[in-house]
Design an enzyme around this catalytic site. Structure first.
Site, PDB file in Angstrom:
ATOM      1  N   SER A   1      -4.706   2.778   0.865  1.00 34.81           N
ATOM      2  CA  SER A   1      -3.581   3.372   0.121  1.00 34.81           C
ATOM      3  C   SER A   1      -3.963   4.788  -0.268  1.00 34.81           C
ATOM      4  CB  SER A   1      -3.319   2.542  -1.142  1.00 34.81           C
ATOM      5  OG  SER A   1      -2.560   3.293  -2.077  1.00 34.81           O
TER       6      SER A   1
ATOM      7  N   TYR B   1      -5.933  -1.085  -9.137  1.00 35.81           N
ATOM      8  CA  TYR B   1      -5.418  -1.190  -7.761  1.00 35.81           C
ATOM      9  C   TYR B   1      -6.114  -0.153  -6.870  1.00 35.81           C
ATOM     10  CZ  TYR B   1      -2.021  -0.648  -3.919  1.00 35.81           C
ATOM     11  OH  TYR B   1      -1.419  -0.537  -2.678  1.00 35.81           O
TER      12      TYR B   1
HETATM   13  P1  NAD Z   1       4.773  -6.728   0.356  1.00 35.96           P
HETATM   14  O1  NAD Z   1       4.714  -7.314  -1.002  1.00 35.96           O
HETATM   15  O2  NAD Z   1       6.073  -6.425   0.991  1.00 35.96           O
HETATM   16  O3  NAD Z   1       3.938  -7.653   1.372  1.00 35.96           O
HETATM   17  C1  NAD Z   1       2.696  -8.184   1.044  1.00 35.96           C
HETATM   18  C2  NAD Z   1       2.580  -9.578   1.662  1.00 35.96           C
HETATM   19  O4  NAD Z   1       1.256 -10.048   1.380  1.00 35.96           O
HETATM   20  C3  NAD Z   1       3.564 -10.580   1.039  1.00 35.96           C
HETATM   21  O5  NAD Z   1       4.268 -11.266   2.058  1.00 35.96           O
HETATM   22  C4  NAD Z   1       2.668 -11.516   0.253  1.00 35.96           C
HETATM   23  O6  NAD Z   1       3.138 -12.866   0.200  1.00 35.96           O
HETATM   24  C5  NAD Z   1       1.359 -11.408   1.020  1.00 35.96           C
HETATM   25  N1  NAD Z   1       0.209 -11.813   0.219  1.00 35.96           N
HETATM   26  C6  NAD Z   1      -0.046 -11.502  -1.076  1.00 35.96           C
HETATM   27  N2  NAD Z   1      -1.170 -12.101  -1.483  1.00 35.96           N
HETATM   28  C7  NAD Z   1      -1.647 -12.790  -0.424  1.00 35.96           C
HETATM   29  C8  NAD Z   1      -2.775 -13.628  -0.233  1.00 35.96           C
HETATM   30  N3  NAD Z   1      -3.641 -13.892  -1.215  1.00 35.96           N
HETATM   31  N4  NAD Z   1      -2.964 -14.184   0.992  1.00 35.96           N
HETATM   32  C9  NAD Z   1      -2.076 -13.965   2.007  1.00 35.96           C
HETATM   33  N5  NAD Z   1      -0.985 -13.192   1.862  1.00 35.96           N
HETATM   34  C10 NAD Z   1      -0.765 -12.617   0.665  1.00 35.96           C
HETATM   35  O7  NAD Z   1       3.879  -5.415   0.252  1.00 35.96           O
HETATM   36  P2  NAD Z   1       3.568  -4.211   1.253  1.00 35.96           P
HETATM   37  O8  NAD Z   1       3.989  -2.983   0.569  1.00 35.96           O
HETATM   38  O9  NAD Z   1       4.031  -4.504   2.639  1.00 35.96           O
HETATM   39  O10 NAD Z   1       1.984  -4.258   1.194  1.00 35.96           O
HETATM   40  C11 NAD Z   1       1.154  -4.452   2.322  1.00 35.96           C
HETATM   41  C12 NAD Z   1      -0.137  -3.685   2.099  1.00 35.96           C
HETATM   42  O11 NAD Z   1       0.173  -2.295   2.040  1.00 35.96           O
HETATM   43  C13 NAD Z   1      -0.845  -4.020   0.780  1.00 35.96           C
HETATM   44  O12 NAD Z   1      -2.239  -4.107   1.026  1.00 35.96           O
HETATM   45  C14 NAD Z   1      -0.525  -2.837  -0.101  1.00 35.96           C
HETATM   46  O13 NAD Z   1      -1.514  -2.623  -1.067  1.00 35.96           O
HETATM   47  C15 NAD Z   1      -0.490  -1.728   0.928  1.00 35.96           C
HETATM   48  N6  NAD Z   1       0.212  -0.512   0.506  1.00 35.96           N
HETATM   49  C16 NAD Z   1       1.544  -0.549   0.201  1.00 35.96           C
HETATM   50  C17 NAD Z   1       2.168   0.615  -0.207  1.00 35.96           C
HETATM   51  C18 NAD Z   1       3.626   0.647  -0.586  1.00 35.96           C
HETATM   52  O14 NAD Z   1       4.077   1.633  -1.168  1.00 35.96           O
HETATM   53  N7  NAD Z   1       4.397  -0.373  -0.254  1.00 35.96           N
HETATM   54  C19 NAD Z   1       1.449   1.822  -0.289  1.00 35.96           C
HETATM   55  C20 NAD Z   1       0.103   1.822   0.051  1.00 35.96           C
HETATM   56  C21 NAD Z   1      -0.498   0.648   0.450  1.00 35.96           C
END
Ligand code: NAD
Length: 248
Positions: A143, A156
């Protein structure tokens, strides 16, 4: 033109029921890969794999559980004969909270899922790749918060900085084994994780962003697919910002 090397490649995507992971699973399936979608949300991941088609399979599991990780890698190997790629992506966000008010239970949960979970899956993919003797490609989801301070996200952000270190260390340790490990570094992306943040936090992130907007999951997935493919064979240990210029 499809990305080289993804046709029939067996790939695991964690956190694949939603957001960035779901978009990667869709992109890899479009590129002809055999995709195993892993998520802790059993119903939603089952539905996502069903909608995806292309022979995709759903596996319910918690990325932070050593038993679950060994089990779902075993199931994929049994089903497809091998595992060649991993998008090590599952993670949680949680509400922004000032560092002084952070509850240690929330800190521990972030570390368990975002940091321990990524390490466990990275370790398992490396183990399986060494056993198979055929290399592997891995992309970890970090991130932009690993690089710049954002009020309310200290715990985080720390987990995301750890992911960059795992990426670099694994990349140099296993480069001669044909294992490539890279990180994708998203800025704000329109997913349920980001959209759970308070409205003023979301609009603040967009104002701060040089393009003045959040990214789409597909914009992240395209870079992940490139890094998992054979178009990026000289790239390892890298952190690719996909953030509308935020880290520039
Ligand atoms: P999201 O919430 O849409 O998807 C995350 C998925 O991970 C969900 O389906 C959830 O059920 C699953 N999950 C959570 N805990 C889990 C576990 N213990 N075991 C298995 N699955 C699990 O979120 P996203 O934004 O798509 O996030 C995906 C990745 O991207 C994350 O690592 C997040 O930190 C990173 N990220 C997101 C953003 C943003 O702005 N959305 C920015 C930077 C990084």
């Amino acid at each position: 033109m499809p990305f080289k090397g993804l046709q029939d490649r067996v790939a695991i995507v964690t956190g694949a029921a939603s957001g960035i992971g779901l978009a990667t699973a869709q992109r890899l399936a479009q590129e002809g890969a055999k995709v195993a979608l892993v998520d802790v949300d059993a119903d939603r991941v089952e539905q996502a794999a069903g909608e995806l088609g292309h022979g995709a399979i759903a596996l319910a599991g918690d990325v932070s559980s050593e038993e679950d990780v060994a089990r779902y890698f075993g199931e994929v190997t049994e089903r497809f004969g091998r595992v060649a790629s991993l998008h090590n992506n599952a993670g949680i966000g949680g509400m922004p909270v000032p560092l002084a008010e952070t509850e240690m239970a929330d800190f521990d949960r972030l570390v368990r899922i975002n940091q321990r979970g990524v390490f466990l899956n990275l370790r398992q993919m490396v183990r399986v790749a060494l056993e198979q003797g055929g290399g592997a490609t891995i992309v970890n989801t970090a991130s932009g918060t690993a690089f710049h301070g954002v009020p309310g996200l200290a715990a985080y952000a720390g987990t995301k900085a750890a992911i960059l270190s795992f990426t670099r260390n694994a990349a140099v340790e296993y480069a001669k084994d044909g294992i490539r490990v890279n990180a994708v570094v998203p800025g704000p992306v329109g997913t349920p994780l980001f959209e759970a943040f308070p409205e003023e936090f979301q609009s603040g992130a967009e104002t701060f962003n040089p393009q003045g907007r959040r990214g789409t999951p597909g914009e992240i997935a395209a870079v992940v697919a490139f890094l998992l493919s054979d178009e990026s064979t000289y790239i390892t240990g890298a952190a690719y910002a996909v953030d509308g210029g935020e880290g520039a």
